[in-house]
Design a protein around this motif. Structure first.
Motif, mmCIF file in Angstrom:
data_model
loop_
_atom_site.group_PDB
_atom_site.id
_atom_site.type_symbol
_atom_site.label_atom_id
_atom_site.label_comp_id
_atom_site.label_asym_id
_atom_site.label_seq_id
_atom_site.Cartn_x
_atom_site.Cartn_y
_atom_site.Cartn_z
ATOM 1 N N SER A 3 56.645 -6.517 99.434
ATOM 2 C CA SER A 3 56.608 -7.392 98.023
ATOM 3 C C SER A 3 58.177 -7.731 97.988
ATOM 4 O O SER A 3 58.822 -6.918 97.869
ATOM 5 C CB SER A 3 55.970 -6.362 96.738
ATOM 6 N N ASN A 63 53.401 -10.372 98.514
ATOM 7 C CA ASN A 63 52.876 -10.053 97.996
ATOM 8 C C ASN A 63 54.573 -10.696 96.940
ATOM 9 O O ASN A 63 55.736 -10.388 96.542
ATOM 10 C CB ASN A 63 52.882 -9.073 96.938
ATOM 11 N N GLU A 65 55.470 -11.794 93.616
ATOM 12 C CA GLU A 65 55.224 -11.143 92.391
ATOM 13 C C GLU A 65 55.976 -11.811 91.222
ATOM 14 O O GLU A 65 57.080 -11.988 91.821
ATOM 15 C CB GLU A 65 55.138 -9.889 91.743
ATOM 16 N N LYS A 104 50.969 -14.293 99.256
ATOM 17 C CA LYS A 104 50.625 -13.841 98.395
ATOM 18 C C LYS A 104 50.973 -14.047 96.680
ATOM 19 O O LYS A 104 51.803 -13.383 96.813
ATOM 20 C CB LYS A 104 49.543 -13.247 98.180
ATOM 21 N N ILE A 106 51.864 -14.077 92.850
ATOM 22 C CA ILE A 106 51.062 -12.905 91.834
ATOM 23 C C ILE A 106 51.407 -13.011 90.505
ATOM 24 O O ILE A 106 53.251 -12.690 90.522
ATOM 25 C CB ILE A 106 50.941 -10.821 92.064
#
Length: 108
Positions: A3, A63, A65, A104, A106
């Motif tokens: 991430s 990820n 974030e 992804k 987030i």
């Protein structure tokens, strides 16, 4: 799962977005500090191109974030919209190569 975090509290414009991105993703010194360069740096995470500190395994997802995404939406909603658009475009590029999406988003 790997991430990277972007601090939406300190992103107030494009310059701070690209500074945060360069730090979070480990972009090279010659990173162009625009969204075309951002896309290029994150489009080959499963290859050994050296454009990011991340190297994903097959089917692995990075990820991304965005911390304090509410602040980013207040300060620079267009950056958040462009980020969503570019992540979708990158994932589409992976799909074109016959690979699973690699990113992804987030929002926290």
């Amino acid at each position: 799962m790997p991430s990277a975090s972007l601090n939406g509290e300190i992103i107030t414009g494009w310059d701070s977005f690209h500074s945060e991105s360069a730090k979070a993703f480990g972009f090279p010194e010659f990173y162009g500090r625009n969204m075309n360069a951002w896309i290029d740096c994150l489009s080959y995470l499963r290859d050994e191109d050296g454009m990011s500190k991340f190297r994903l395994k097959e089917n692995e997802v990075l990820n991304i974030e965005v911390l304090h995404s509410d602040k980013l939406r207040q300060h620079a909603a267009e950056i958040l919209e462009e980020l969503e658009f570019c992540i979708a475009a990158i994932n589409e590029r992976y799909d074109d190569y016959g690979e699973k999406p690699a990113l992804k988003l987030i929002l926290r």
